[in-house]
Design a protein around this motif. Structure first.
Motif, PDB file in Angstrom:
ATOM      1  N   LEU A  95     -18.930  14.645  -3.181  1.00 26.89           N
ATOM      2  CA  LEU A  95     -18.850  13.197  -3.426  1.00 26.89           C
ATOM      3  C   LEU A  95     -19.412  12.853  -4.815  1.00 26.89           C
ATOM      4  O   LEU A  95     -18.824  12.060  -5.555  1.00 26.89           O
ATOM      5  N   LEU A  98     -16.929  13.832  -7.302  1.00 21.23           N
ATOM      6  CA  LEU A  98     -15.756  12.950  -7.290  1.00 21.23           C
ATOM      7  C   LEU A  98     -16.055  11.648  -8.043  1.00 21.23           C
ATOM      8  O   LEU A  98     -15.250  11.200  -8.849  1.00 21.23           O
ATOM      9  N   TYR A  99     -17.195  11.058  -7.784  1.00 21.20           N
ATOM     10  CA  TYR A  99     -17.519   9.761  -8.393  1.00 21.20           C
ATOM     11  C   TYR A  99     -18.157   9.881  -9.781  1.00 21.20           C
ATOM     12  O   TYR A  99     -18.112   8.931 -10.549  1.00 21.20           O
ATOM     13  N   THR A 161     -10.183  15.574 -10.778  1.00 26.41           N
ATOM     14  CA  THR A 161     -10.354  15.967  -9.374  1.00 26.41           C
ATOM     15  C   THR A 161     -11.356  17.112  -9.326  1.00 26.41           C
ATOM     16  O   THR A 161     -11.226  18.073 -10.096  1.00 26.41           O
TER      17      THR A 161
ATOM     18  N   LYS B  38     -19.064   1.997  -2.582  1.00 22.44           N
ATOM     19  CA  LYS B  38     -18.052   2.571  -3.487  1.00 22.44           C
ATOM     20  C   LYS B  38     -16.959   3.333  -2.732  1.00 22.44           C
ATOM     21  O   LYS B  38     -16.032   3.842  -3.356  1.00 22.44           O
ATOM     22  N   PRO B  40     -13.675   4.085  -0.430  1.00 26.03           N
ATOM     23  CA  PRO B  40     -12.388   3.359  -0.415  1.00 26.03           C
ATOM     24  C   PRO B  40     -12.238   2.447   0.798  1.00 26.03           C
ATOM     25  O   PRO B  40     -12.908   2.647   1.812  1.00 26.03           O
ATOM     26  N   GLN B 103      -6.346   3.855  -7.157  1.00 26.45           N
ATOM     27  CA  GLN B 103      -7.706   4.405  -7.140  1.00 26.45           C
ATOM     28  C   GLN B 103      -8.171   4.548  -5.692  1.00 26.45           C
ATOM     29  O   GLN B 103      -8.731   5.568  -5.298  1.00 26.45           O
ATOM     30  N   ASN B 104      -7.897   3.513  -4.896  1.00 26.91           N
ATOM     31  CA  ASN B 104      -8.260   3.522  -3.475  1.00 26.91           C
ATOM     32  C   ASN B 104      -7.535   4.656  -2.750  1.00 26.91           C
ATOM     33  O   ASN B 104      -8.131   5.414  -1.992  1.00 26.91           O
ATOM     34  N   TYR B 106      -6.271   7.398  -4.078  1.00 21.44           N
ATOM     35  CA  TYR B 106      -6.772   8.678  -4.574  1.00 21.44           C
ATOM     36  C   TYR B 106      -8.063   9.052  -3.857  1.00 21.44           C
ATOM     37  O   TYR B 106      -8.235  10.184  -3.398  1.00 21.44           O
ATOM     38  N   ARG B 107      -8.952   8.091  -3.737  1.00 23.65           N
ATOM     39  CA  ARG B 107     -10.251   8.393  -3.121  1.00 23.65           C
ATOM     40  C   ARG B 107     -10.108   8.645  -1.625  1.00 23.65           C
ATOM     41  O   ARG B 107     -10.831   9.468  -1.068  1.00 23.65           O
ATOM     42  N   GLN B 110      -9.001  12.244  -1.437  1.00 24.21           N
ATOM     43  CA  GLN B 110     -10.065  13.183  -1.810  1.00 24.21           C
ATOM     44  C   GLN B 110     -11.135  13.250  -0.727  1.00 24.21           C
ATOM     45  O   GLN B 110     -11.636  14.330  -0.414  1.00 24.21           O
ATOM     46  N   ILE B 111     -11.469  12.112  -0.145  1.00 31.52           N
ATOM     47  CA  ILE B 111     -12.513  12.115   0.885  1.00 31.52           C
ATOM     48  C   ILE B 111     -11.981  12.761   2.166  1.00 31.52           C
ATOM     49  O   ILE B 111     -12.724  13.449   2.873  1.00 31.52           O
TER      50      ILE B 111
END
Lengths: 202, 224
Positions: A95, A98-99, A161, B38, B40, B103-104, B106-107, B110-111
């Motif tokens: 995380l 990622l951020y 990524t 932060k 999504p 962006q939302n 993508y996250r 990824q999550i």
């Protein structure tokens, strides 16, 4: 098209409040938010690492000093925790990647400093010459827009990524592909066996 | 010479506690820890806010109606803002919205991968433990690992259509160009200061905004 002094003054006020001050405010808030997020996630990461180590150590200790039957269930629970905690901790590691809170904090910190420098070029009402006032206004506004432009470019370059996610997806895709190949091979050999059998009975 | 000499103390206040002007606004997940804020949103709005303004009306009126601002100059600025509402701000709202939307997305992807990776680690660890203990559970953990691999491939296939990362970055880049163009026009910077008539100035804005919106920065600040 020449603008009057009154016009330039009004435009300066708008630009200063809604472009420069608002942008500085945005940078300040984002830096504060990113710092807080980074601290919170780091605390979670450290806590899960600590709990994971403690669980493993305690499970080892209890299984050595006590008879297995009395604390068996608890030792098993600790063993499970020693497996679960690192996996949860790894989520927080990824995380943070990622951020990229730390990297963005430094980008916005530097943008804020540059915006302060651009802001220092703002024109004064005491400038009497119209041309000079307009030149100062343009230098001030162009400087502020340049800072915004640079910050956006740096931000864009920092978004990536995380490597571990890309590696994980690649590994899993290969695994799924191997599984499909295995199934195909099993089907082929079954069909071959069937056709051998048919040939024998007909 | 400093800012203090140019405008009053109230006007020089940066308003550090004020919410910056964004389409999302304040109050989102107010009581959540910062890192969770932060994360999504599962239900993202489907449309940009049609009434969003880069210069909020109330604050703009307060500034332009001040005693030391010439009413004619204030009116010219209001005319500029009205003109930009369709020619530029409409495009900015869309670009800004789609940047946030991707962006939302993508996250979320990824999550999801991060969750699946954690599950894969867990199943693998339990599988290793079972090999040394209760071997009847081995097929169960092996199935779990296979299910994670298949799910990951499924999510990867879903995200391969309209990949969110490049769309997020491209929309954000264009939105930020448009935002800067908005303020360039308001401050009457180059190339607008060179226009001979108001009509020429307006047409220049329309063309540049449309060019930026289609990703053509030839005539924008990048090459000046």
């Amino acid at each position: 098209m020449m603008r009057s002094r009154e016009d330039l003054k009004a435009r300066y006020r708008i630009f200063d409040k809604f472009a420069v001050k608002d942008q500085k405010n945005y940078y300040r808030r984002t830096v504060a938010e990113n710092r807080r997020s980074a601290v919170q996630v780091n605390q979670l990461r450290a806590t899960f690492a600590l709990l994971s180590g403690l669980s493993a150590a305690l499970a080892g200790l209890l299984s050595q000093i006590w008879d297995g039957s009395s604390v068996g269930a608890f030792v098993q629970f600790l063993a499970v925790m020693a497996v679960v905690m690192p996996a949860v901790g790894a989520i927080f590691n990824t995380l943070a990647d990622l951020y990229q809170w730390d990297k963005l904090t430094s980008i916005y910190d530097s943008a804020l400093e540059n915006m302060e420098a651009a802001d220092a070029l703002s024109p004064s009402d005491k400038i009497t010459e119209n041309d000079l006032y307009e030149a100062r206004l343009h230098a001030f506004a162009e400087g502020a827009l340049m800072v915004m432009n640079d910050e956006t470019a740096q931000w864009g370059q920092s978004i990536r990524t995380p490597d571990q996610i890309e590696a994980f997806v690649t590994r899993q895709a290969e695994r799924a592909s191997r599984l499909r190949d295995d199934l195909d091979r099993t089907d082929d050999s079954d069909r071959a066996d069937d056709s051998d059998g048919d040939g024998g009975t007909s | 010479m400093t800012n203090d000499q140019a405008i009053t103390v109230e006007q020089t206040d940066d308003g550090a506690d004020e919410q910056p002007v964004t389409q999302q606004g304040g109050g989102f997940r107010e009581r959540w820890p910062m890192w969770l804020k932060k994360m999504p949103q599962p239900r993202f709005p489907q449309q940009p806010k049609k009434d969003f303004q880069l210069l909020p009306k109330q604050e703009l009126d307060k500034l332009l109606d001040a005693d030391d601002i010439d009413p004619a100059a204030a009116q010219r600025i209001r005319d500029d803002i009205t003109y930009m509402d369709y020619e530029l701000l409409r495009l900015f709202r869309e670009r800004d919205f789609y940047a946030k939307y991707h962006q939302n997305r993508y996250r979320i992807y990824q999550i999801t991968y991060m969750g699946l990776a954690a599950l894969a680690t867990l199943f693998g660890s339990f599988l290793a433990l079972s090999l040394n203990g209760d071997e009847s559970l081995v097929p169960l953990w092996a199935f779990g690992e296979t299910a994670v691999a298949l799910l990951t491939t499924y999510v990867a296939a879903l995200s391969s259509r309209e990949p969110p990362l490049p769309l997020w970055l491209e929309n954000r880049r264009r939105a930020e160009y448009l935002r800067r163009e908005y303020f360039r026009y308001i401050a009457n910077l180059s190339p607008y200061d060179l226009s001979k008539t108001p009509a020429e100035r307006e047409m220049k804005l329309s063309k540049r905004a449309a060019d930026i919106n289609r990703g053509n920065y030839v005539d924008s600040e990048e090459n000046e």
